[in-house]
Design a protein around this motif. Structure first.
Motif, PDB file in Angstrom:
ATOM      1  N   MET A   1       0.834  -1.198   0.000  1.00  0.00           N
ATOM      2  CA  MET A   1       0.000   0.000   0.000  1.00  0.00           C
ATOM      3  C   MET A   1       0.871   1.252   0.000  1.00  0.00           C
ATOM      4  O   MET A   1       1.798   1.360   0.800  1.00  0.00           O
ATOM      5  N   ASP A   2       0.561   2.173  -0.899  1.00  0.00           N
ATOM      6  CA  ASP A   2       1.233   3.464  -0.928  1.00  0.00           C
ATOM      7  C   ASP A   2       0.589   4.352   0.131  1.00  0.00           C
ATOM      8  O   ASP A   2      -0.587   4.708   0.022  1.00  0.00           O
ATOM      9  N   LEU A   3       1.335   4.718   1.153  1.00  0.00           N
ATOM     10  CA  LEU A   3       0.780   5.490   2.259  1.00  0.00           C
ATOM     11  C   LEU A   3       0.616   6.972   1.934  1.00  0.00           C
ATOM     12  O   LEU A   3       0.063   7.730   2.729  1.00  0.00           O
ATOM     13  N   GLY A   4       1.122   7.389   0.774  1.00  0.00           N
ATOM     14  CA  GLY A   4       0.926   8.767   0.349  1.00  0.00           C
ATOM     15  C   GLY A   4       1.774   9.782   1.071  1.00  0.00           C
ATOM     16  O   GLY A   4       1.442  10.971   1.113  1.00  0.00           O
ATOM     17  N   ILE A   5       2.881   9.342   1.649  1.00  0.00           N
ATOM     18  CA  ILE A   5       3.742  10.274   2.399  1.00  0.00           C
ATOM     19  C   ILE A   5       5.181  10.281   1.873  1.00  0.00           C
ATOM     20  O   ILE A   5       6.082  10.803   2.544  1.00  0.00           O
ATOM     21  N   LYS A   6       5.381   9.741   0.693  1.00  0.00           N
ATOM     22  CA  LYS A   6       6.720   9.754   0.105  1.00  0.00           C
ATOM     23  C   LYS A   6       7.191  11.198  -0.078  1.00  0.00           C
ATOM     24  O   LYS A   6       6.452  12.059  -0.542  1.00  0.00           O
ATOM     25  N   GLY A   7       8.431  11.463   0.350  1.00  0.00           N
ATOM     26  CA  GLY A   7       9.001  12.799   0.245  1.00  0.00           C
ATOM     27  C   GLY A   7       8.745  13.684   1.440  1.00  0.00           C
ATOM     28  O   GLY A   7       9.309  14.781   1.522  1.00  0.00           O
ATOM     29  N   LYS A   8       7.903  13.224   2.383  1.00  0.00           N
ATOM     30  CA  LYS A   8       7.673  13.987   3.609  1.00  0.00           C
ATOM     31  C   LYS A   8       8.911  13.895   4.499  1.00  0.00           C
ATOM     32  O   LYS A   8       9.826  13.102   4.263  1.00  0.00           O
ATOM     33  N   HIS A   9       8.919  14.717   5.541  1.00  0.00           N
ATOM     34  CA  HIS A   9      10.057  14.759   6.467  1.00  0.00           C
ATOM     35  C   HIS A   9       9.578  14.488   7.896  1.00  0.00           C
ATOM     36  O   HIS A   9       8.572  15.062   8.330  1.00  0.00           O
ATOM     37  N   ARG A  21      13.098   2.777  16.630  1.00  0.00           N
ATOM     38  CA  ARG A  21      13.820   2.297  15.436  1.00  0.00           C
ATOM     39  C   ARG A  21      12.836   1.669  14.446  1.00  0.00           C
ATOM     40  O   ARG A  21      12.929   1.891  13.231  1.00  0.00           O
ATOM     41  N   ALA A  22      11.883   0.905  14.955  1.00  0.00           N
ATOM     42  CA  ALA A  22      10.901   0.266  14.088  1.00  0.00           C
ATOM     43  C   ALA A  22      10.027   1.298  13.392  1.00  0.00           C
ATOM     44  O   ALA A  22       9.690   1.151  12.212  1.00  0.00           O
ATOM     45  N   CYS A  23       9.670   2.360  14.106  1.00  0.00           N
ATOM     46  CA  CYS A  23       8.878   3.430  13.499  1.00  0.00           C
ATOM     47  C   CYS A  23       9.671   4.133  12.402  1.00  0.00           C
ATOM     48  O   CYS A  23       9.143   4.432  11.320  1.00  0.00           O
ATOM     49  N   ALA A  24      10.940   4.405  12.675  1.00  0.00           N
ATOM     50  CA  ALA A  24      11.795   5.056  11.684  1.00  0.00           C
ATOM     51  C   ALA A  24      11.911   4.198  10.428  1.00  0.00           C
ATOM     52  O   ALA A  24      11.811   4.699   9.300  1.00  0.00           O
ATOM     53  N   GLN A  25      12.118   2.912  10.601  1.00  0.00           N
ATOM     54  CA  GLN A  25      12.259   2.007   9.456  1.00  0.00           C
ATOM     55  C   GLN A  25      10.976   1.980   8.620  1.00  0.00           C
ATOM     56  O   GLN A  25      11.029   2.059   7.384  1.00  0.00           O
ATOM     57  N   ALA A  26       9.838   1.878   9.279  1.00  0.00           N
ATOM     58  CA  ALA A  26       8.566   1.804   8.555  1.00  0.00           C
ATOM     59  C   ALA A  26       8.283   3.102   7.795  1.00  0.00           C
ATOM     60  O   ALA A  26       7.800   3.070   6.660  1.00  0.00           O
ATOM     61  N   LEU A  27       8.580   4.228   8.395  1.00  0.00           N
ATOM     62  CA  LEU A  27       8.389   5.499   7.706  1.00  0.00           C
ATOM     63  C   LEU A  27       9.330   5.617   6.515  1.00  0.00           C
ATOM     64  O   LEU A  27       8.942   6.098   5.445  1.00  0.00           O
ATOM     65  N   ALA A  28      10.570   5.183   6.697  1.00  0.00           N
ATOM     66  CA  ALA A  28      11.534   5.223   5.593  1.00  0.00           C
ATOM     67  C   ALA A  28      11.067   4.342   4.437  1.00  0.00           C
ATOM     68  O   ALA A  28      11.200   4.709   3.266  1.00  0.00           O
ATOM     69  N   GLU A  29      10.509   3.188   4.752  1.00  0.00           N
ATOM     70  CA  GLU A  29      10.010   2.291   3.708  1.00  0.00           C
ATOM     71  C   GLU A  29       8.833   2.913   2.954  1.00  0.00           C
ATOM     72  O   GLU A  29       8.559   2.544   1.805  1.00  0.00           O
ATOM     73  N   GLN A 238      -1.690   9.218   4.551  1.00  0.00           N
ATOM     74  CA  GLN A 238      -2.788  10.007   4.005  1.00  0.00           C
ATOM     75  C   GLN A 238      -4.149   9.419   4.375  1.00  0.00           C
ATOM     76  O   GLN A 238      -5.168  10.105   4.328  1.00  0.00           O
ATOM     77  N   TYR A 239      -4.170   8.158   4.746  1.00  0.00           N
ATOM     78  CA  TYR A 239      -5.422   7.476   5.046  1.00  0.00           C
ATOM     79  C   TYR A 239      -5.886   7.669   6.486  1.00  0.00           C
ATOM     80  O   TYR A 239      -6.996   7.249   6.834  1.00  0.00           O
ATOM     81  N   ALA A 240      -5.049   8.280   7.317  1.00  0.00           N
ATOM     82  CA  ALA A 240      -5.367   8.384   8.745  1.00  0.00           C
ATOM     83  C   ALA A 240      -5.781   9.792   9.162  1.00  0.00           C
ATOM     84  O   ALA A 240      -5.775  10.115  10.346  1.00  0.00           O
ATOM     85  N   GLY A 241      -6.160  10.609   8.204  1.00  0.00           N
ATOM     86  CA  GLY A 241      -6.525  11.990   8.523  1.00  0.00           C
ATOM     87  C   GLY A 241      -7.791  12.135   9.344  1.00  0.00           C
ATOM     88  O   GLY A 241      -8.070  13.209   9.885  1.00  0.00           O
TER      89      GLY A 241
END
Length: 259
Positions: A1-9, A21-29, A238-241
């Motif tokens: 699933m494309d979470l729609g946050i690619k390129g965010k910071h 660390r797990a959160c960082a990895q998942a966001l990076a993915e 983007q799906y959790a707004g």
């Protein structure tokens, strides 16, 4: 699933190991560029390199104590206007409340309540102005299910939860959300402290203590950090707004409440 946050910071606090660390990895993915944080500079640099190589995103390591003003300034200097903030920090050690002096209580409140509030104060308005923001606070299942000896941690994190409950509703119309994830027993370094306390209390060996604890969890196992990280990434997506002001309990069913 494309979470729609690619390129965010994103700024992910206390992210050189464990659930952070797990959160960082998942966001990076999901394609999010990161500022990660920890106290051990060499470990942090190695984690940053590993995430960059495995995902291709930009990762900036900031070795600092997030509980200090200097640490917070360093994080925000590396990422002045994050789209995503994941608040995380170590908690006070297991201790009988009778042994807590005022200094220890103030330190615990600073670590698990005042520090995340301070960071949110600095990033919330820019998020609202941009029309996108995701704030996730890693708290604890003890907010809902107190554990004797973790009273200071429970109280500070519960205070954070109550403090932010009203604030979350003031920015919901700006596509900015504030949510909390409440971990139960996950297979991280912190769980070893629980095992050690159990061994000291019962005289049993580690495997026996671990099996007894896992047996009390309806899932009959400890959580896997990846499960936690991917939940965090979804809350930042983007799906959790339409999800805000919520406490997401990840505990394998340990808390027997219906709500």
């Amino acid at each position: 699933m494309d979470l729609g946050i690619k390129g965010k910071h994103a700024i992910v606090c206390a992210s050189s190991r464990g659930l952070g660390r797990a959160c960082a990895q998942a966001l990076a993915e999901a394609g999010v560029n990161l500022v990660i944080n920890g106290l051990d500079e060499q470990r942090l640099i190695a984690v940053a390199k590993d995430i960059e190589e495995s995902t291709g995103v930009k990762v900036i390591p900031v070795a600092a104590d997030v509980s200090t003003e200097a640490g917070q300034q360093a994080l925000l200097a590396a990422c002045p206007e994050p789209d995503i903030l994941v608040n995380n920090n170590a908690g006070p050690p297991l201790k009988d409340f009778r042994q807590l002096n005022k200094e220890a209580m103030v330190e615990g409140l600073n670590m698990n309540m005042l520090t995340p509030i301070s960071l949110i104060q600095r990033v919330l308005d820019p998020m609202a102005q941009k029309g996108f923001g995701r704030i996730v606070n890693i708290t604890s299942m003890t907010v809902k299910m107190p554990v004797a000896g973790l009273d200071l941690s429970s109280g500070a994190r519960a205070g954070l939860t109550a403090f932010l409950a009203g604030i979350a509703r003031t920015v919901a119309d700006k596509n900015v959300t504030i949510n909390n994830i409440l971990p139960g027993y996950f297979a991280t370094d912190r769980l070893e402290g629980v095992f050690n306390a159990g061994m000291a209390r019962t005289g049993h060996d580690r495997d026996t203590v671990a099996a007894e604890l896992a047996g009390k969890i309806p899932a009959h196992r400890f959580g896997v950090p990846d499960e936690f990280g991917n939940t965090c990434a979804f809350l930042c997506s983007q799906y959790a707004g339409y999800i805000t002001g919520q406490n997401i309990l990840l505990d394998g069913g340990l808390n027997p409440s219906a709500f």
